[in-house]
Design a protein around this motif. Structure first.
Motif, PDB file in Angstrom:
ATOM      1  N   THR A   1       0.729  -1.298   0.029  1.00 23.48           N
ATOM      2  CA  THR A   1       0.113  -0.128   0.512  1.00 23.48           C
ATOM      3  C   THR A   1       1.080   1.371  -0.225  1.00 23.48           C
ATOM      4  OG1 THR A   1      -1.338  -0.638   1.366  1.00 23.48           O
ATOM      5  CG2 THR A   1      -2.136   0.905   1.469  1.00 23.48           C
ATOM      6  N   PHE A   2       0.554   2.199  -1.010  1.00 24.27           N
ATOM      7  CA  PHE A   2       1.126   3.448  -0.919  1.00 24.27           C
ATOM      8  C   PHE A   2       0.272   4.053  -0.277  1.00 24.27           C
ATOM      9  CE2 PHE A   2       3.149   7.323  -3.305  1.00 24.27           C
ATOM     10  CZ  PHE A   2       5.199   7.161  -2.334  1.00 24.27           C
ATOM     11  N   ARG A   3       0.736   5.465   0.549  1.00 21.58           N
ATOM     12  CA  ARG A   3      -0.737   5.753   1.269  1.00 21.58           C
ATOM     13  C   ARG A   3      -1.769   5.184   1.062  1.00 21.58           C
ATOM     14  NH1 ARG A   3       2.961  10.838  -2.126  1.00 21.58           N
ATOM     15  NH2 ARG A   3       4.673  10.581  -0.724  1.00 21.58           N
ATOM     16  N   GLN A   4      -3.254   5.488  -0.358  1.00 16.48           N
ATOM     17  CA  GLN A   4      -4.205   5.233   0.627  1.00 16.48           C
ATOM     18  C   GLN A   4      -4.580   4.431  -0.877  1.00 16.48           C
ATOM     19  OE1 GLN A   4      -7.068   7.832   2.161  1.00 16.48           O
ATOM     20  NE2 GLN A   4      -5.221   8.624   2.713  1.00 16.48           N
ATOM     21  N   SER A   5      -3.628   3.978  -2.062  1.00 14.06           N
ATOM     22  CA  SER A   5      -3.730   3.310  -2.689  1.00 14.06           C
ATOM     23  C   SER A   5      -2.790   1.779  -3.140  1.00 14.06           C
ATOM     24  CB  SER A   5      -2.912   4.294  -4.260  1.00 14.06           C
ATOM     25  OG  SER A   5      -3.317   5.685  -4.050  1.00 14.06           O
ATOM     26  N   GLU A   6      -3.709   0.837  -3.326  1.00 14.50           N
ATOM     27  CA  GLU A   6      -3.342   0.046  -3.232  1.00 14.50           C
ATOM     28  C   GLU A   6      -2.428  -0.599  -4.385  1.00 14.50           C
ATOM     29  OE1 GLU A   6      -4.091  -2.470  -0.792  1.00 14.50           O
ATOM     30  OE2 GLU A   6      -5.671  -1.299  -0.133  1.00 14.50           O
TER      31      GLU A   6
ATOM     32  N   VAL B   1      -7.171  -3.919 -14.558  1.00 10.16           N
ATOM     33  CA  VAL B   1      -8.871  -2.939 -14.601  1.00 10.16           C
ATOM     34  C   VAL B   1      -8.643  -2.199 -14.904  1.00 10.16           C
ATOM     35  CG1 VAL B   1      -8.372  -5.595 -13.331  1.00 10.16           C
ATOM     36  CG2 VAL B   1      -8.223  -3.700 -12.279  1.00 10.16           C
ATOM     37  N   GLY B   2      -7.436  -1.184 -14.586  1.00 10.51           N
ATOM     38  CA  GLY B   2      -8.101   0.275 -14.695  1.00 10.51           C
ATOM     39  C   GLY B   2      -6.985   1.458 -15.304  1.00 10.51           C
ATOM     40  N   SER B   3      -7.458   2.158 -15.524  1.00  9.12           N
ATOM     41  CA  SER B   3      -6.626   3.179 -15.876  1.00  9.12           C
ATOM     42  C   SER B   3      -5.163   4.146 -14.931  1.00  9.12           C
ATOM     43  CB  SER B   3      -7.106   4.079 -16.715  1.00  9.12           C
ATOM     44  OG  SER B   3      -7.507   4.947 -15.864  1.00  9.12           O
ATOM     45  N   HIS B   4      -5.989   3.534 -13.352  1.00  4.64           N
ATOM     46  CA  HIS B   4      -5.293   4.218 -12.210  1.00  4.64           C
ATOM     47  C   HIS B   4      -4.323   3.214 -11.853  1.00  4.64           C
ATOM     48  CE1 HIS B   4      -6.076   8.252 -12.065  1.00  4.64           C
ATOM     49  NE2 HIS B   4      -5.669   8.763 -14.231  1.00  4.64           N
ATOM     50  N   GLU B   5      -4.679   1.950 -12.030  1.00  2.00           N
ATOM     51  CA  GLU B   5      -3.826   1.260 -11.109  1.00  2.00           C
ATOM     52  C   GLU B   5      -2.990   0.967 -10.915  1.00  2.00           C
ATOM     53  OE1 GLU B   5      -4.327  -3.155 -12.699  1.00  2.00           O
ATOM     54  OE2 GLU B   5      -4.771  -4.012 -10.383  1.00  2.00           O
ATOM     55  N   LEU B   6      -1.970   1.012 -10.375  1.00  2.00           N
ATOM     56  CA  LEU B   6      -0.748   0.676  -9.464  1.00  2.00           C
ATOM     57  C   LEU B   6      -0.463  -0.849  -9.555  1.00  2.00           C
ATOM     58  CD1 LEU B   6      -0.674   3.542  -6.685  1.00  2.00           C
ATOM     59  CD2 LEU B   6       0.033   3.985  -9.156  1.00  2.00           C
ATOM     60  N   ALA B   7       0.626  -1.398 -10.763  1.00  3.60           N
ATOM     61  CA  ALA B   7       0.856  -2.768 -10.581  1.00  3.60           C
ATOM     62  C   ALA B   7       2.428  -3.211 -11.044  1.00  3.60           C
ATOM     63  CB  ALA B   7      -0.274  -3.398 -11.464  1.00  3.60           C
TER      64      ALA B   7
ATOM     65  N   ASP C   1     -11.119   3.516  -5.307  1.00  2.00           N
ATOM     66  CA  ASP C   1      -9.752   2.465  -5.645  1.00  2.00           C
ATOM     67  C   ASP C   1     -10.291   1.737  -7.154  1.00  2.00           C
ATOM     68  OD1 ASP C   1      -8.346   3.317  -4.302  1.00  2.00           O
ATOM     69  OD2 ASP C   1      -9.265   1.282  -2.679  1.00  2.00           O
ATOM     70  N   ILE C   2     -11.354   2.446  -8.228  1.00  2.00           N
ATOM     71  CA  ILE C   2     -11.631   2.058  -9.535  1.00  2.00           C
ATOM     72  C   ILE C   2     -12.045   2.557  -9.723  1.00  2.00           C
ATOM     73  CG2 ILE C   2     -13.929   0.923 -10.779  1.00  2.00           C
ATOM     74  CD1 ILE C   2     -14.694   0.020  -8.186  1.00  2.00           C
ATOM     75  N   SER C   3     -10.607   2.348 -11.076  1.00  2.00           N
ATOM     76  CA  SER C   3     -10.641   3.396 -12.120  1.00  2.00           C
ATOM     77  C   SER C   3     -10.852   2.012 -13.674  1.00  2.00           C
ATOM     78  CB  SER C   3      -9.184   3.944 -12.993  1.00  2.00           C
ATOM     79  OG  SER C   3      -8.447   2.844 -12.546  1.00  2.00           O
ATOM     80  N   VAL C   4     -11.036   3.294 -14.477  1.00  2.00           N
ATOM     81  CA  VAL C   4     -11.618   2.097 -15.959  1.00  2.00           C
ATOM     82  C   VAL C   4     -10.755   2.485 -17.061  1.00  2.00           C
ATOM     83  CG1 VAL C   4     -13.685   1.606 -14.731  1.00  2.00           C
ATOM     84  CG2 VAL C   4     -13.192   3.564 -16.717  1.00  2.00           C
ATOM     85  N   PHE C   5     -10.651   1.468 -17.825  1.00  2.00           N
ATOM     86  CA  PHE C   5     -10.414   2.446 -18.776  1.00  2.00           C
ATOM     87  C   PHE C   5     -11.363   3.207 -20.408  1.00  2.00           C
ATOM     88  CE2 PHE C   5      -6.751  -0.286 -18.087  1.00  2.00           C
ATOM     89  CZ  PHE C   5      -5.209   1.153 -18.210  1.00  2.00           C
ATOM     90  N   PRO C   6     -10.726   4.001 -20.904  1.00  2.00           N
ATOM     91  CA  PRO C   6     -12.027   4.548 -21.861  1.00  2.00           C
ATOM     92  C   PRO C   6     -12.373   3.625 -22.887  1.00  2.00           C
ATOM     93  CG  PRO C   6     -10.172   6.015 -22.422  1.00  2.00           C
ATOM     94  CD  PRO C   6      -9.165   4.501 -21.252  1.00  2.00           C
TER      95      PRO C   6
END
Lengths: 229, 174, 774
Positions: C87-92, C156-162, C283-288
């Motif tokens: 976890t970094f700050r508030q993001s997984e 699974v999302g444009s904002h996913e950190l992986a 925590d949910i982002s999507v791709f266009p």
């Protein structure tokens, strides 16, 4: 020229231009208490502008206007508004009654603007409506009365504050001759009975004939016919 | 106005003396200009000659003014014909005012001034008529209105001419 | 009636729509924007289920299931993968260490080739985070060289950190939970797990709440400039068009507006789709590319929206008779009746009532009943408001001239006022209900186990094999860490295989053990029996009895290390540990552990943080990663979730504010239109000496009275709806006054803004020029 002695409202050398259009070009005017003066002239001659200047609605570009010894040019907008509220009355061509208010509320409006209580204002208003023979319309809205009736209501509204000067801008312009006659008769009678001076702007000679004296405005210049003759 | 026809018409309601006729005429139609007695009698003698009236009787002690007149059948027919014939509208083609204006222009005097003075004069008359109307009864109002409308027509002409003075000046100068 | 005539009439109307001068354009644009927003929202709504489905598919496709006590043999198509989520700050951050064991090892989705040892491939969002100043701390935790990015199919999302990082020797660390050997990605047994019913409910309500005001706005927009249009139609009648032709002309005008709206809507949708790639909600982002509405629904929207605007226009014309010489309003409309207006919200409540108290455990809520109920309740607002405005305004008494002017005006045309405010009321009612639901549900979702955050704020699991004492010392030296107590836990069975009873074991140095028990005295080598725990096992604590560490169960082989219960055991009273549990079983100091037993224990460190040190948690997590990438650092706190809710509330407020602004703009337009029509009257009033203040105040009252009524009604309905929805989710009803106040404040702000913005034109119109147009 100095204003004639004893005049209530007098103007000298008024000039006023709206952009490139010259509306007044050195016009003069004077009126005594209780006098009815017609301001005549073809349309576009500047007679309405003269009325607006005299009433302190529009400030002239130059020239002086004195009312009861006070110079209008030195007053600010609020003071001139207050003057209009308390000392002047207005009748326009198309009544210009507030459509939402009942007739009696319309007549009472100037009093209420002066701070009179609603009840008292409407009582006074009803008295004036009786004098103008429209008291039976008190509870009707302007949309429900005829043009001649509406104009009489408008006259009642103009007189309700017992103004010192009544400004009437083509008061019969929208009426047929019979209704026009009646309105002029009631207007001049009422004004005479309260010794209000009436500034009557019209292009109709038959309306001007209700006056004591006329002033002709042509191309922004005024001509006092009494003095000319 | 045809005084003969008017007097004939007044006789239709019954025979009258010449004096009565004059009074009735003055009352109804003669607001500004009362009839002269002479006018009444000269008219009546003409009508008599034409057989439109007849003398109904003469009062004793009589001068000419003591005759009583009655209308004849021919007279009634004549009144009827007069009423039914429309008046020819006045055309006012000969106007003193117009002449004055043109002359002023020709002699390079101020024609606008003439018009303004005339207009003031007209308005003065109108003011008097309006005042009289205000005080008078319905008959007064109608007669005054008739006059007022005519004066107003003149005034309109004055306004129009004033607005066209420049054009007129150009034409007169040619 | 021939087609060509129809077409001519429609085309004429369309031409009118575009040739109305500047004012006409503004009206047209507002109509277009209103319809456009509606269309865009509709399209987004229809695209959301698709987006969620795509997301789910991708999640399934990359799944690496590391649980299971067996390990398959190494082959040329296997790989070892370790779960190193952090976890970094508030993001997984989804983290994986991978080590392919043969050339045929499959690649994870979105990854072109396996990163080498010390290298990693990252998601674009992680890449930019690491490159930014804010990502410095995280950079330390992921000391790998970036050699590539993970493609869209692997995210699974444009904002996913992986990230996937290459590793070596992972096979030795296979522990059947975090690390395991696999031969494929993807769920071995794909589940058709259904979405959380409450989340589905939330989504439904969000869209209904967003769509309703837009629908109301479209309905209102279709009536923009109605009086002017009616006069124009009257002029058409004068030159010989019949009443049907005028109706068609009006329809053409409305159609033109809604077609513009469709175009704008498509633009808004595409922009929104692009923008959707750059936002992250919960925590949910999507791709266009996820947001593709089905073509059928698109066609439906494209047909339904223009049809609706035409219908509204024709409906509005029903009460009007357009004669050649002017417009005759249907004789004073009948007094508005209350009963059917009340019926709508009551019916709405009735639809929702059967689901009261259903909660999340009884399957999905009936979507039709939910949408229907919510829509009926909100439509009820629009139906009740005209009645309320009429009834209240009719009873408003005397006051100042300004008040009198405003009230009389409202009495004469309360319908117009109510229509304009309807959108605001619906938006506010919906937003209040939604916020109540969010805050209520959110508080349930974030209910924490009763960890005692005053004693420890983090717990870090340390993989076995790593010396715990050294790890604890390392943490203790980390900035922001006040205290670090390492403990290990294990199981002692009464036999090596399939024990009939087993007890807990807690291992730690004396200081650490005092976190879980009151020790009379302690030194290394001591063993304690706990008393007063939640599951005491006195039968095991008999001296001389042999117990076994890590016993085997059927199938699962344990280490089965034997240990004899010593003669001299001290007794210790169990106290609540930092997780508020009273432990039972045995306590051991490291010196008492038999050889090899340490490997069977799971180790963890409780961290007490100095919250005044910024990023204390991140430093601790970095230390954990240094100790082992597999060390899992969990922060205990209940504050982060409420922060997340704050952002939702902000978002909702922003959305509602946008709707309000749109409605405010339309209010302003009609206000100005009305003022302009009255310019002569205004000039006349000024001639009387009417003060500017009086007229300004009357404009204010004229807007404020209906909006105040609207907000009042909206708050009532919103709170009712919110309470009902909370009851449906079996959540305690709590009114979120902050959101009620903020929505009411936003409504008030609209009134003020509309009034203020109409002041300059009002004062301009009050100039005496208005008198001189004869």
């Amino acid at each position: 020229m100095t204003p004639p002695p004893g005049s209530l409202l007098a103007a000298e050398d008024l000039r006023k231009a709206y952009g490139p259009t010259v509306a007044l070009d050195g016009a003069a005017f004077s009126i005594h208490p209780g006098e009815v003066v017609a301001v005549m002239g073809p349309s576009g001659s500047g007679k309405s502008t003269l009325l607006h200047c005299l009433a302190g609605i529009v400030p002239p570009d130059s020239g002086s206007i004195t009312y009861a010894g006070r110079e209008l040019a030195t007053m600010n907008d609020a003071q001139r508004s207050a003057l209009r509220r308390s000392e002047f009355g207005f009748v326009f061509q198309f009544g210009q009654l507030v459509p939402e208010l009942t007739c009696v509320e319309n007549v009472a409006l100037p009093l209420r603007l002066n701070g009179t209580s609603r009840r008292e204002a409407e009582r006074t208003a009803l008295g004036w409506m009786e004098r103008l023979e429209v008291d039976d319309l008190a509870k009707k809205r302007p949309g429900e009365v005829s043009g001649g009736q509406g104009q009489r209501v408008a006259v009642a509204r103009a007189l309700v504050t017992t103004p010192k000067v009544l400004f009437a801008d083509e008061p019969t312009g929208a009426l047929d001759s019979l209704n026009g006659e009646r309105v002029m008769e009631l207007l001049t009678d009422a004004a005479r009975s309260t010794s209000a001076a009436v500034v009557l702007v019209t292009h109709e000679a038959r309306v001007a004939a209700w006056s004591d004296r006329e002033i002709v405005v042509r191309d922004g210049k005024s001509r006092d016919m009494e003095r000319a003759v | 106005m045809s005084i003969g026809h008017t007097l004939l018409g007044l006789l239709e309601s019954g025979p009258r003396h010449g004096y009565d006729l004059k009074r009735a005429f003055d009352e109804k139609f003669g607001h500004d200009r009362p009839l002269h007695y002479g006018q009444v009698y000269s008219t009546m003698s003409r009508l008599l000659k034409n057989g439109l009236v007849e003398v109904d009787g003469i009062e004793s002690g009589g001068g000419p003014e003591r005759k009583r007149y009655a209308i004849t059948d021919a007279g009634v027919t004549d009144v009827e014909r007069w009423l039914a014939t429309p008046e020819k509208p006045e055309e006012y083609l000969q106007s003193t005012l117009y002449t004055k204006v043109v002359l002023a222009l020709l002699t390079h005097r101020d024609a606008a001034d003439i018009l303004d003075v005339q207009r003031a004069e007209h308005l003065r008359s109108m003011r008097i008529l309006t005042d009289r109307k205000r005080r008078g009864d319905l008959a007064d109002q109608l007669i005054c209105d008739h006059a007022l409308f005519h004066l107003e027509a003149d005034l309109r002409w004055l306004e129009l001419t004033a607005a066209r003075l420049d054009k007129l000046r150009a034409e007169v100068a040619r | 009636m021939n087609v060509r005539q129809w077409w001519r009439d429609l085309a004429m109307g369309a031409r009118f729509a575009f040739t109305g001068g500047r004012e006409g354009w503004v009206r047209m644009l507002l109509t277009g924007v209103g319809v456009g927003l509606g269309v865009a929202l509709l399209l987004l709504t229809t695209a959301v289920p698709n987006a969620l489905a795509v997301r789910h598919e991708r999640e399934e496709a990359r799944l690496d299931y590391t649980y299971g006590r067996t390990t398959q043999p190494r082959a040329d198509d296997t790989f070892v993968i370790a779960d190193t989520d952090t976890t970094f700050r508030q993001s997984e951050v989804r983290g994986r260490l991978v080590e392919p064991e043969g050339p045929r090892a499959p690649l994870p989705p979105g990854v072109g080739r396996y990163p080498g040892v010390g290298e990693m491939v990252v998601s674009p969002a992680l890449k930019s985070l690491l490159a930014s100043d804010g990502g410095k701390l995280l950079r330390k935790r992921l000391p790998y060289r970036i050699v590539g990015t993970i493609g869209e199919p692997g995210l699974v999302g444009s904002h996913e950190l992986a990230y996937y990082a290459g590793a070596q020797g992972l096979a030795a660390r296979i522990d059947h939970s975090q690390v395991n050997r696999l031969d494929h990605y993807g769920d071995p047994a794909p589940s058709t797990e259904r979405a959380d019913p409450v989340l589905v409910l939330l989504t439904l309500v969000v869209f209904v709440v967003l769509l309703m005001p837009v629908a109301v706005f479209i309905a209102a927009a279709a009536r923009f400039g109605g009086e002017r249009r009616d006069r124009r139609l009257a002029a058409l009648r004068l030159v010989g068009s019949d009443s049907r032709m005028t109706r068609r002309t009006a329809a053409g005008e409305a159609l033109a507006g809604s077609l513009l709206g469709l175009v704008l809507g498509a633009v808004f949708f595409l922009a929104g789709r692009q923008a959707a790639g750059s936002v992250e909600i919960l925590d949910i982002s999507v791709f266009p590319s996820y947001l593709n509405p089905s073509p059928l629904l698109v066609v439906l929207v494209a047909v339904a929206v223009p049809a609706a605007t035409v219908a509204v226009t024709l409906l509005a014309l029903r009460g009007v008779v357009i004669e050649p010489l002017g417009v005759v309003r249907a004789a004073r409309p009948a007094r508005r009746r209350l009963w059917w207006r009340l019926l709508l919200p009551v019916a709405g409540l009735a639809m929702l009532a059967p689901m009261l108290g259903q909660g999340r455990d009884q399957g999905n809520f009936n979507q039709y009943l939910v949408s229907g109920g919510v829509i009926l309740l909100l439509v009820g607002v629009t139906a009740l408001l005209p009645w309320a405005v009429e009834t209240v305004v009719a009873r408003l008494g005397s006051g100042s001239v300004a008040w009198q002017l405003a009230v009389r005006r409202l009495q004469l045309s309360s319908g117009t006022a109510a229509r304009m405010v309807n959108g605001i009321a619906v938006a506010v009612a919906g937003a209040i209900a939604l916020q109540m639901l969010f805050s209520g549900v959110d508080s349930v979702y974030t209910t924490q186990s009763a960890n005692d955050v005053s004693r420890a704020q983090m717990q870090v699991s340390v993989p076995s094999g790593i010396p715990l004492a050294a790890a604890a010392r390392k943490f203790a030296r980390t900035p922001g860490v006040r205290r670090a107590e390492g403990l290990a836990g294990g199981e002692l069975g009464d036999s090596g295989k399939d024990p009939r009873s087993s007890g807990e074991l807690t291992v730690g140095d004396c200081r650490a053990l005092r976190e879980v028990a009151a020790l009379p005295s302690c030194r290394d080598g001591d063993v304690f029996v706990l008393e007063g725990g939640q599951h005491d096992t006195p039968q095991l604590a008999r001296s001389g009895r042999t117990l076994y560490f890590d016993p085997s169960y059927s199938g699962d082989r344990g280490a089965e290390i034997a240990w004899t219960v010593p003669r001299s055991m001290k007794r210790a009273r169990s106290v609540e540990d930092p997780t508020n549990v009273r432990r039972s079983g045995f306590l051991m100091t490291p010196g008492a552990l038999p050889a090899g037993a340490a490997r069977t224990l799971y180790q963890y460190v409780y961290l007490s943080l100095d919250e005044s040190v910024p990023e204390a948690k991140e430093y601790a997590r970095n230390t954990a990663a240094e100790i082992s990438p597999m060390a899992d650092a969990a922060a205990w706190a209940s504050t982060e979730q409420s922060k997340r809710f704050t952002s939702i509330r902000t978002g909702l407020l922003v959305g509602a504010a946008c709707v309000l602004a749109l409605i405010g703009a339309s209010l302003l337009v009609s206000q100005l239109e009305q003022l302009r029509e009255r310019r002569k009257l205004l000039s006349a009033l000024v001639a009387f000496g009417t003060r500017r203040r009086t007229l300004g105040l009357s404009v204010l009252w004229q807007t404020a009275v209906p909006i105040a009524l609207g907000l009042l009604l909206a708050t009532t309905v919103g709170l009712t709806l919110g309470a009902v929805l909370l009851r449906m989710t079996s959540t305690p009803v709590r009114v979120d006054w902050a959101s009620v106040l903020s929505m009411a404040g936003a409504g008030a702000a609209v009134v003020l803004a509309v009034t203020l913005l109409s002041m300059p034109p009002l004062f301009r119109l009050m100039r005496p020029d208005g008198l001189r147009t004869e």
